[in-house]
Design a protein around this motif. Structure first.
Motif, PDB file in Angstrom:
ATOM      1  N   ILE A  14       0.652  -1.066   0.073  1.00  0.00           N
ATOM      2  CA  ILE A  14       0.042   0.141  -0.077  1.00  0.00           C
ATOM      3  C   ILE A  14       1.005   1.191   0.097  1.00  0.00           C
ATOM      4  CG2 ILE A  14      -0.156   0.064   2.633  1.00  0.00           C
ATOM      5  CD1 ILE A  14      -3.087   1.172   2.177  1.00  0.00           C
ATOM      6  N   THR A  15       0.566   2.267  -0.953  1.00  0.00           N
ATOM      7  CA  THR A  15       1.509   3.381  -0.855  1.00  0.00           C
ATOM      8  C   THR A  15       0.642   4.578  -0.378  1.00  0.00           C
ATOM      9  OG1 THR A  15       0.536   3.952  -3.367  1.00  0.00           O
ATOM     10  CG2 THR A  15       2.414   2.486  -3.152  1.00  0.00           C
ATOM     11  N   LEU A  16       1.455   5.683  -0.505  1.00  0.00           N
ATOM     12  CA  LEU A  16       0.588   6.949  -0.146  1.00  0.00           C
ATOM     13  C   LEU A  16      -0.565   7.458  -1.341  1.00  0.00           C
ATOM     14  CD1 LEU A  16       3.805   8.992   1.167  1.00  0.00           C
ATOM     15  CD2 LEU A  16       2.300   7.797   2.452  1.00  0.00           C
ATOM     16  N   GLY A  17      -0.082   6.956  -2.371  1.00  0.00           N
ATOM     17  CA  GLY A  17      -0.994   7.110  -3.318  1.00  0.00           C
ATOM     18  C   GLY A  17      -2.455   6.358  -3.122  1.00  0.00           C
ATOM     19  N   HIS A  18      -2.359   5.127  -2.715  1.00  0.00           N
ATOM     20  CA  HIS A  18      -3.264   4.417  -2.411  1.00  0.00           C
ATOM     21  C   HIS A  18      -4.134   5.292  -1.327  1.00  0.00           C
ATOM     22  CE1 HIS A  18      -1.271   0.828  -3.854  1.00  0.00           C
ATOM     23  NE2 HIS A  18      -2.183   0.867  -4.526  1.00  0.00           N
ATOM     24  N   MET A  19      -3.477   5.447  -0.314  1.00  0.00           N
ATOM     25  CA  MET A  19      -3.913   6.280   1.033  1.00  0.00           C
ATOM     26  C   MET A  19      -4.838   7.649   0.893  1.00  0.00           C
ATOM     27  SD  MET A  19      -3.430   4.203   3.671  1.00  0.00           S
ATOM     28  CE  MET A  19      -3.852   5.526   4.972  1.00  0.00           C
ATOM     29  N   ASP A  20      -4.167   8.250  -0.154  1.00  0.00           N
ATOM     30  CA  ASP A  20      -4.784   9.633  -0.658  1.00  0.00           C
ATOM     31  C   ASP A  20      -6.210   9.005  -1.260  1.00  0.00           C
ATOM     32  OD1 ASP A  20      -5.040  12.482  -1.488  1.00  0.00           O
ATOM     33  OD2 ASP A  20      -4.677  11.481  -3.505  1.00  0.00           O
ATOM     34  N   ARG A  56      -4.899  -2.813   6.776  1.00  0.00           N
ATOM     35  CA  ARG A  56      -5.821  -2.799   8.042  1.00  0.00           C
ATOM     36  C   ARG A  56      -5.040  -1.675   9.033  1.00  0.00           C
ATOM     37  NH1 ARG A  56      -6.943  -8.384   8.288  1.00  0.00           N
ATOM     38  NH2 ARG A  56      -9.086  -8.468   7.489  1.00  0.00           N
ATOM     39  N   ARG A  57      -3.463  -2.050   9.198  1.00  0.00           N
ATOM     40  CA  ARG A  57      -2.926  -0.892   9.990  1.00  0.00           C
ATOM     41  C   ARG A  57      -2.901   0.575   9.590  1.00  0.00           C
ATOM     42  NH1 ARG A  57       2.209  -3.036   9.338  1.00  0.00           N
ATOM     43  NH2 ARG A  57       2.473  -1.379   7.804  1.00  0.00           N
ATOM     44  N   GLU A  58      -2.605   0.689   8.346  1.00  0.00           N
ATOM     45  CA  GLU A  58      -2.415   1.803   7.634  1.00  0.00           C
ATOM     46  C   GLU A  58      -3.726   2.706   7.532  1.00  0.00           C
ATOM     47  OE1 GLU A  58       0.628   3.430   6.341  1.00  0.00           O
ATOM     48  OE2 GLU A  58       1.205   1.684   7.407  1.00  0.00           O
ATOM     49  N   VAL A  59      -5.027   2.049   7.455  1.00  0.00           N
ATOM     50  CA  VAL A  59      -6.291   2.552   7.628  1.00  0.00           C
ATOM     51  C   VAL A  59      -6.903   2.716   8.828  1.00  0.00           C
ATOM     52  CG1 VAL A  59      -6.635   2.110   5.106  1.00  0.00           C
ATOM     53  CG2 VAL A  59      -7.816   0.753   6.824  1.00  0.00           C
ATOM     54  N   GLU A  60      -6.398   2.112  10.105  1.00  0.00           N
ATOM     55  CA  GLU A  60      -7.092   2.004  11.221  1.00  0.00           C
ATOM     56  C   GLU A  60      -7.628   3.601  11.752  1.00  0.00           C
ATOM     57  OE1 GLU A  60      -5.195  -0.376  14.180  1.00  0.00           O
ATOM     58  OE2 GLU A  60      -3.287   0.989  14.058  1.00  0.00           O
TER      59      GLU A  60
END
Length: 167
Positions: A14-20, A56-60
């Motif tokens: 998962i990248t910063l682009g995905h997180m955006d 899961r960890r990145e979006v919690e």
């Protein structure tokens, strides 16, 4: 009625682009399902379970309206099972649009009750692709500009385990 969207991908990593796209997509729906899938045309660095845990960890911290679910089926079947009214897709460049436009057309033929919504990645994040992040890491390059610190650590650890290229 709850409006549900699905954001599918392999997320390897998962990248910063995905997180955006996740952050922005979560504002468009009452419930956002991140669908982590396998792709027979890709060779993942991380197993499905590892990618699920990473996502899961990145979006919690983003909110309670986001869930992470794995799937190994047609996207439209998965979206139907989740009760989704839209598929959210991120676009980085014109090349992405051509592929995504074709996929959206095929998906509409499979289920015309589910819309595809395209979100342009933030300009600063447009060049980021998981494939390139892995390649940079495999050749010993620095990836901290493209992924979170925790993901960078996981990628570095995996590269140490499987071995760098070009050394």
């Amino acid at each position: 009625m709850t409006r549900t969207g699905v954001y599918p991908g392999t997320f390897d990593p998962i990248t910063l682009g995905h997180m955006d796209i996740i952050r922005r997509g979560a504002h468009l729906v009452d419930r956002l399902v991140i669908g982590v899938t396998t792709n027979p045309s890709k060779s993942p660095m991380f197993s499905l379970e590892e990618r699920m845990e990473m996502v899961r960890r990145e979006v919690e911290q983003l909110g309670r309206n986001i869930s992470v679910v794995s799937f190994d089926s047609l996207l439209m079947d998965f979206a139907e099972r989740e009760g989704a009214s839209m598929i959210i897709r991120g676009l980085r460049a014109v090349a992405d649009f051509e592929y995504e436009y074709q996929m959206a057309g095929m998906n509409q033929q499979l289920n015309d009750r589910i819309e595809t919504v395209f979100l342009m990645a933030d300009v600063s994040l447009q060049p980021i692709a998981s494939r390139l992040v892995k390649e940079i890491a495999l050749y010993g390059g620095e990836i901290h500009k493209f992924v979170s610190p925790a993901v960078a650590d996981e990628v570095r650890a995996r590269v140490e385990r499987i071995g760098r290229k070009g050394s």
